[in-house]
Design a protein around this motif. Structure first.
Motif, PDB file in Angstrom:
ATOM      1  N   THR A  47       0.758  -1.301  -0.065  1.00 15.26           N
ATOM      2  CA  THR A  47      -0.040  -0.037   0.192  1.00 15.26           C
ATOM      3  C   THR A  47       0.964   1.129  -0.053  1.00 15.26           C
ATOM      4  OG1 THR A  47      -1.779  -1.242   1.189  1.00 15.26           O
ATOM      5  CG2 THR A  47      -1.797   1.228   1.286  1.00 15.26           C
ATOM      6  N   LEU A  48       1.907   1.340   0.867  1.00 13.69           N
ATOM      7  CA  LEU A  48       2.805   2.537   0.853  1.00 13.69           C
ATOM      8  C   LEU A  48       3.521   2.566  -0.216  1.00 13.69           C
ATOM      9  CD1 LEU A  48       3.287   4.823   3.152  1.00 13.69           C
ATOM     10  CD2 LEU A  48       1.989   2.920   3.914  1.00 13.69           C
ATOM     11  N   THR A  49       4.030   1.442  -0.924  1.00 14.97           N
ATOM     12  CA  THR A  49       4.722   1.655  -2.297  1.00 14.97           C
ATOM     13  C   THR A  49       3.663   2.294  -3.432  1.00 14.97           C
ATOM     14  OG1 THR A  49       6.088  -0.436  -1.488  1.00 14.97           O
ATOM     15  CG2 THR A  49       5.911   0.180  -3.906  1.00 14.97           C
ATOM     16  N   LEU A  50       2.595   1.606  -3.231  1.00 11.17           N
ATOM     17  CA  LEU A  50       1.684   2.584  -4.464  1.00 11.17           C
ATOM     18  C   LEU A  50       1.430   3.897  -4.090  1.00 11.17           C
ATOM     19  CD1 LEU A  50      -0.194   1.980  -6.738  1.00 11.17           C
ATOM     20  CD2 LEU A  50      -2.045   1.180  -5.153  1.00 11.17           C
ATOM     21  N   ILE A  51       0.950   4.273  -2.717  1.00  7.56           N
ATOM     22  CA  ILE A  51       0.837   5.463  -2.530  1.00  7.56           C
ATOM     23  C   ILE A  51       2.172   6.405  -2.852  1.00  7.56           C
ATOM     24  CG2 ILE A  51       0.765   7.290  -0.543  1.00  7.56           C
ATOM     25  CD1 ILE A  51      -1.108   5.129   0.806  1.00  7.56           C
ATOM     26  N   THR A  52       3.401   5.958  -2.540  1.00 14.69           N
ATOM     27  CA  THR A  52       4.593   6.459  -2.902  1.00 14.69           C
ATOM     28  C   THR A  52       4.831   6.767  -4.537  1.00 14.69           C
ATOM     29  OG1 THR A  52       5.832   5.397  -0.994  1.00 14.69           O
ATOM     30  CG2 THR A  52       7.354   6.732  -2.833  1.00 14.69           C
ATOM     31  N   ALA A  53       4.285   5.817  -5.172  1.00 20.12           N
ATOM     32  CA  ALA A  53       4.387   5.917  -6.727  1.00 20.12           C
ATOM     33  C   ALA A  53       3.346   7.139  -7.379  1.00 20.12           C
ATOM     34  CB  ALA A  53       3.973   4.445  -7.343  1.00 20.12           C
ATOM     35  N   GLU A  54       2.269   6.911  -6.500  1.00 17.16           N
ATOM     36  CA  GLU A  54       1.589   8.124  -7.208  1.00 17.16           C
ATOM     37  C   GLU A  54       1.883   9.535  -6.448  1.00 17.16           C
ATOM     38  OE1 GLU A  54      -0.966   7.681  -9.298  1.00 17.16           O
ATOM     39  OE2 GLU A  54      -0.828   5.586  -9.183  1.00 17.16           O
ATOM     40  N   LEU A  55       2.485   9.710  -5.392  1.00 16.91           N
ATOM     41  CA  LEU A  55       2.786  10.910  -4.844  1.00 16.91           C
ATOM     42  C   LEU A  55       4.195  11.818  -5.582  1.00 16.91           C
ATOM     43  CD1 LEU A  55       2.094  10.854  -0.947  1.00 16.91           C
ATOM     44  CD2 LEU A  55       0.833  11.710  -2.687  1.00 16.91           C
ATOM     45  N   THR A  56       4.950  10.658  -6.077  1.00 14.30           N
ATOM     46  CA  THR A  56       6.298  10.993  -6.534  1.00 14.30           C
ATOM     47  C   THR A  56       6.003  11.176  -7.997  1.00 14.30           C
ATOM     48  OG1 THR A  56       7.134   8.495  -6.839  1.00 14.30           O
ATOM     49  CG2 THR A  56       7.765   9.680  -5.030  1.00 14.30           C
ATOM     50  N   ALA A  57       5.079  10.322  -8.532  1.00 15.45           N
ATOM     51  CA  ALA A  57       4.751  10.616 -10.182  1.00 15.45           C
ATOM     52  C   ALA A  57       4.232  12.059 -10.234  1.00 15.45           C
ATOM     53  CB  ALA A  57       3.604   9.733 -10.452  1.00 15.45           C
ATOM     54  N   ASN A  58       3.249  12.509  -9.251  1.00 22.18           N
ATOM     55  CA  ASN A  58       2.532  13.829  -9.154  1.00 22.18           C
ATOM     56  C   ASN A  58       3.655  15.168  -9.038  1.00 22.18           C
ATOM     57  OD1 ASN A  58       0.252  12.978  -9.646  1.00 22.18           O
ATOM     58  ND2 ASN A  58      -0.549  13.035  -7.654  1.00 22.18           N
ATOM     59  N   ALA A  59       4.704  14.692  -8.154  1.00 15.90           N
ATOM     60  CA  ALA A  59       5.686  15.627  -7.893  1.00 15.90           C
ATOM     61  C   ALA A  59       6.441  15.758  -9.022  1.00 15.90           C
ATOM     62  CB  ALA A  59       6.795  15.042  -6.931  1.00 15.90           C
ATOM     63  N   VAL A  60       6.795  14.789  -9.900  1.00 10.00           N
ATOM     64  CA  VAL A  60       7.424  14.914 -11.045  1.00 10.00           C
ATOM     65  C   VAL A  60       6.696  15.600 -12.220  1.00 10.00           C
ATOM     66  CG1 VAL A  60       8.552  13.429 -13.138  1.00 10.00           C
ATOM     67  CG2 VAL A  60       9.066  12.988 -10.830  1.00 10.00           C
TER      68      VAL A  60
END
Length: 186
Positions: A47-60
């Motif tokens: 779950t945290l890996t998926l959340i991280t993927a979304e937040l970092t993709a948005n940051a980029v």
């Protein structure tokens, strides 16, 4: 705004605002959670890996300023894991509640996923510099499973979650235990 919790462990790092930086951040969060007692296949890690993927993709995608990196902070407290992604773009703040997206759209669902998976999430201004921090928290038990009961997502949301999760597994040899077997799982 939630009260800050005393944390037991912390991981902070800076990444380039590129898709490669986002992918590296996601992988390092997964490895760090594994080191902290939440193995790769547990709900907390996934779950945290998926959340991280979304937040970092948005940051980029939405927080990128040429020549500026994004920062990631992962903290583990007694009962909560918190992920924070900070970028230098203050004027592009995400909405407080994710808007509904067109079912045919190829993007725009990241914050819907974060809102569905996290126990709490939000946006705060970046301290002492321009920008913002988007954060998410997941309540956990010591055994590495989420503590709260979640409502089952609608079938269309399940399909979206599965499709997104499959994108995260782009390399079979990305986990240390897989490397022992030449990148092949047994």
């Amino acid at each position: 705004m939630p009260q800050p919790r005393a944390f037991e462990r912390e991981f902070t790092m800076r990444f380039t605002s590129t898709p490669r930086g986002a992918r590296l951040a996601r992988r390092l969060v997964s490895h760090r959670l594994n080191d902290w007692g939440h193995p790769y296949t547990t709900p907390v890690n996934e779950t945290l890996t998926l959340i991280t993927a979304e937040l970092t993709a948005n940051a980029v995608r939405h927080g990128h300023v040429p020549g500026r990196d994004f920062h990631l902070r992962l903290t583990l407290a007694k009962d909560v894991v918190r992920i924070e992604v900070t970028d230098t773009r203050a004027e592009k703040r995400p909405p407080s509640s994710p808007p509904a997206t067109d079912s045919l759209s190829e993007s725009g669902r990241g914050l819907l996923l974060v809102a569905a998976l996290a126990d709490d999430w939000g946006v705060t201004p970046r301290r002492a510099a321009p920008g913002k921090t988007v954060w998410a928290e997941l309540l956990v038990r010591q055994e590495g499973h989420p503590r709260t009961h979640r409502v089952a997502p609608k079938p269309t949301d399940v399909d979206l979650l599965l499709a997104t999760a499959s994108l995260l597994r782009d390399d079979l040899g990305s986990r240390p235990q897989d490397a022992r077997h030449g990148g092949h799982r047994q």
